[in-house]
Scaffold this active site. Structure first.
Site, PDB file in Angstrom:
ATOM      1  N   LYS A 161       0.818  -1.217   0.000  1.00  0.00           N
ATOM      2  CA  LYS A 161       0.000   0.000   0.000  1.00  0.00           C
ATOM      3  C   LYS A 161       0.848   1.262   0.000  1.00  0.00           C
ATOM      4  CE  LYS A 161      -0.546   0.285   5.030  1.00  0.00           C
ATOM      5  NZ  LYS A 161      -1.513   0.293   6.144  1.00  0.00           N
ATOM      6  N   GLY A 162       2.095   1.183   0.476  1.00  0.00           N
ATOM      7  CA  GLY A 162       2.987   2.325   0.407  1.00  0.00           C
ATOM      8  C   GLY A 162       2.662   3.429   1.383  1.00  0.00           C
TER       9      GLY A 162
END
Length: 261
Positions: free
Chosen positions: A131-132
């Site tokens: 998801k970063g």
């Protein structure tokens, strides 16, 4: 080379160059009026003037946390500040994946962890997990990367061994806890372990954390350092160019767009 024009700066509080700063610290005394005065005296002993204790809260038994406003007479020439910076040509997610496919010709293998006693994975998760961070995909999402996040409290030697077993191109060490400079001590131990394992100078070694910058990382023996606000794409771009330099497909002293002169 012409000498840069002086740029004298001072802290900005209520107005430009007023020298006002905000300090926060904890003293090992219970909250009281005496404790507040102690905080003011301590601040004046550091050379500040116009000291105002803005807030004081009990932090724990016999500890008080303070926020203090004060004025500093110190100024500096910003033009004389010399810090090595990671310079890179920033590519988008799609462009970088295509670039890796075309130039590297294989997936780039990256291992990362919070090593030592550090239990805080927020930094390494932001960079590596799918998801970063802030809308920027983590390395797990990149088709061009094979990323392994080993989590927290990973011994330096274990991270190195697992990375070596997969012929990793890069290792990311995250250090969030900084009390008594434990992040520096653990980072030095990692570098010593990397040297003992024979990967120092071969594998790309990166250091990240809230009190890490590129200069500190170089001083500790890493190839690059990334501090607060770093996005996964910053690391992905840097590692890709570093891999190409290791492969001899980019010059070691190559420069990129946006490089400070």
């Amino acid at each position: 080379m012409a000498k840069a024009t002086k740029q004298i700066i001072r802290p900005y509080g209520d107005r430009r160059d007023d020298g006002v700063v905000q300090l926060s610290f904890t003293l090992p005394v219970p909250l009281s009026e005496k404790a507040k005065e102690a905080a003011a005296v301590f601040t004046r002993k550091m050379g500040f003037t116009d000291v105002k204790v803005a807030a004081a809260e009990s932090a724990a038994d016999s500890y008080t946390f303070f926020i203090v406003y004060a004025r500093s007479g110190v100024s500096l020439d910003y033009a004389e500040i010399d810090v090595p910076e990671v310079v890179q040509k920033k590519m988008s997610y799609d462009d970088l994946n295509k670039f890796i496919h075309d130039k590297v010709g294989r997936r780039i293998v990256v291992f990362g962890a919070c090593t030592g006693t550090d239990t805080h994975t927020v930094g390494i998760d932001a960079i590596l997990n799918m998801k970063g961070y802030a809308g920027d995909y983590g390395l797990e999402r990149y088709p061009g990367f094979e990323a392994f996040n080993l989590g927290s409290q990973v011994p330096n030697e274990v991270l190195i061994q697992k990375a070596m077993a997969r012929n990793a191109d890069a290792i990311l060490v995250s250090q969030v806890v900084t009390q008594r400079d434990v992040h520096k001590d653990n980072s030095r131990q990692f570098i010593e372990a990397a040297k003992a394992a024979g990967i120092h100078g071969k594998t790309i070694l990166l250091l990240g954390g809230p009190r890490v910058d590129h200069k500190l990382a170089l001083e500790l023996g890493f190839d690059a350092g990334f501090g607060p606000g770093t996005k996964p794409s910053d690391v992905a771009n840097y590692v890709t160019h570093a891999v190409l330099k290791k492969m001899g497909k980019e010059s070691a002293d190559a420069h990129y767009q946006g490089e400070p002169s």
